[in-house]
Design an enzyme around this catalytic site. Structure first.
Site, short mmCIF file in Angstrom:
data_model
loop_
_atom_site.label_atom_id
_atom_site.label_comp_id
_atom_site.label_asym_id
_atom_site.label_seq_id
_atom_site.Cartn_x
_atom_site.Cartn_y
_atom_site.Cartn_z
N ASP A 6 46.37 -18.16 -19.00
CA ASP A 6 47.14 -17.98 -17.77
C ASP A 6 48.58 -17.69 -18.20
O ASP A 6 49.32 -18.59 -18.59
CB ASP A 6 47.06 -19.26 -16.92
N GLY A 8 52.18 -16.74 -17.31
CA GLY A 8 53.11 -16.70 -16.20
C GLY A 8 54.46 -16.13 -16.60
O GLY A 8 54.62 -15.55 -17.69
N ASN A 9 55.44 -16.32 -15.72
CA ASN A 9 56.78 -15.81 -15.99
C ASN A 9 57.56 -16.73 -16.93
O ASN A 9 58.41 -16.27 -17.69
CB ASN A 9 57.55 -15.66 -14.68
N ARG A 11 55.81 -19.83 -18.35
CA ARG A 11 54.93 -20.68 -19.15
C ARG A 11 53.66 -19.91 -19.51
O ARG A 11 53.18 -19.07 -18.74
CB ARG A 11 54.53 -21.95 -18.39
N TYR A 92 43.35 -9.33 2.27
CA TYR A 92 44.62 -8.62 2.17
C TYR A 92 44.41 -7.19 2.66
O TYR A 92 43.35 -6.60 2.47
CB TYR A 92 45.07 -8.59 0.71
N ASP A 101 46.99 -14.03 -10.19
CA ASP A 101 46.94 -15.49 -10.31
C ASP A 101 46.53 -16.15 -9.00
O ASP A 101 45.79 -17.13 -8.99
CB ASP A 101 48.29 -16.04 -10.77
N THR A 125 57.10 -20.40 -10.88
CA THR A 125 58.38 -19.72 -10.67
C THR A 125 58.54 -19.39 -9.20
O THR A 125 59.62 -19.54 -8.62
CB THR A 125 58.44 -18.44 -11.52
#
Length: 245
Positions: A6, A8-9, A11, A92, A101, A125
């Site tokens: 995973d 992320g920005n 972590r 969506y 994510d 974040t």
């Protein structure tokens, strides 16, 4: 062994599964480097499957995939949103524009709380609050700035607020630092509760609340409604996807 990532920005989180389930994490200070990956993954057994969900920029995602290929000669499977997968329907308007994510977290929630209506909250974040119906429909959700982003926006966007650290435990703040810290924390907790209430009203379903992400414990501790903390929800969802392929 399955290696689940995973990215992320701020972590990088991972789990190595089969045998067992072992989770690790590392803070990212700037771009991912080969030296960082050498340090954190050097002791891992060689995986036969690697899957990744990433919200980082393309060069960062590619750097991780390149390191894995050069080190282990394994191609990375990248999770992407779909119109339907593993009992979850993506409502969506443009399904492929949903954050990967968020999609994988919904897959994880569906697997762990089957046939339940769930409010899925990811506190990273950014904070995302998503509605998953009992029928498995992702009905929509909202995105809020996370704690660090909210605090940074106050200190960088105003002339007289320059406090970076403060006590976030009480709304009766008596310093500017405390006011920023408590205001952002309680504000996010209140927003999550309000959004969940709006979901329930609009969908006509009572929802279980699931919270994940790096700030999940801090924010979850200030919620007034019961919340189930699942720190590795995205990784669990990614594992469901891998095992179904």
């Amino acid at each position: 062994m399955r290696l689940l990532i995973d990215l992320g920005n701020t972590r990088l989180k991972w789990a190595n599964a089969d045998p067992g389930w072992h989770v690790g994490a590392a803070a990212l200070h700037g771009r991912v480097t080969a030296e960082l990956l050498d340090e954190i993954w050097q002791a891992l057994p060689v995986p036969n499957v690697v899957a990744m969900v990433s919200v980082a920029d393309q060069p960062t995602s590619d750097a991780v995939a390149r390191w894995i290929h050069e080190r282990w000669r394994v191609e990375v499977r990248r999770a992407r949103p779909r119109s339907e997968q593993l009992g979850v329907t993506n409502c969506y308007r443009e399904p492929d524009t949903l954050g990967a994510d968020r999609w994988v977290a919904l897959i994880g929630a569906r697997g762990m709380l089957a046939n339940s209506s769930v409010c899925v909250v990811d506190c990273g974040t950014a904070v995302t609050v998503d509605a998953l119906t009992a029928r498995g429909e992702f009905a929509g959700g909202v995105i809020l700035p996370g704690l660090r982003l909210a605090r940074r926006s106050l200190t960088s966007g105003t002339a007289h607020i320059r406090a970076n650290e403060g006590d976030e435990l009480s709304c009766l703040a008596r310093t500017t630092g405390d006011a920023v810290a408590a205001g952002t924390l309680y504000g996010l907790a209140g927003a999550i509760e309000r959004v969940c209430e709006e979901f329930e009203r609009d969908l006509g379903e009572s929802m279980k609340l699931v919270i994940t992400g790096g700030d999940g414990d801090r924010i979850g501790a200030h919620l007034r409604r019961p919340a189930r903390r699942i720190p590795d929800l995205v990784l669990r969802g990614l594992d469901r996807i891998v095992q179904a392929q």
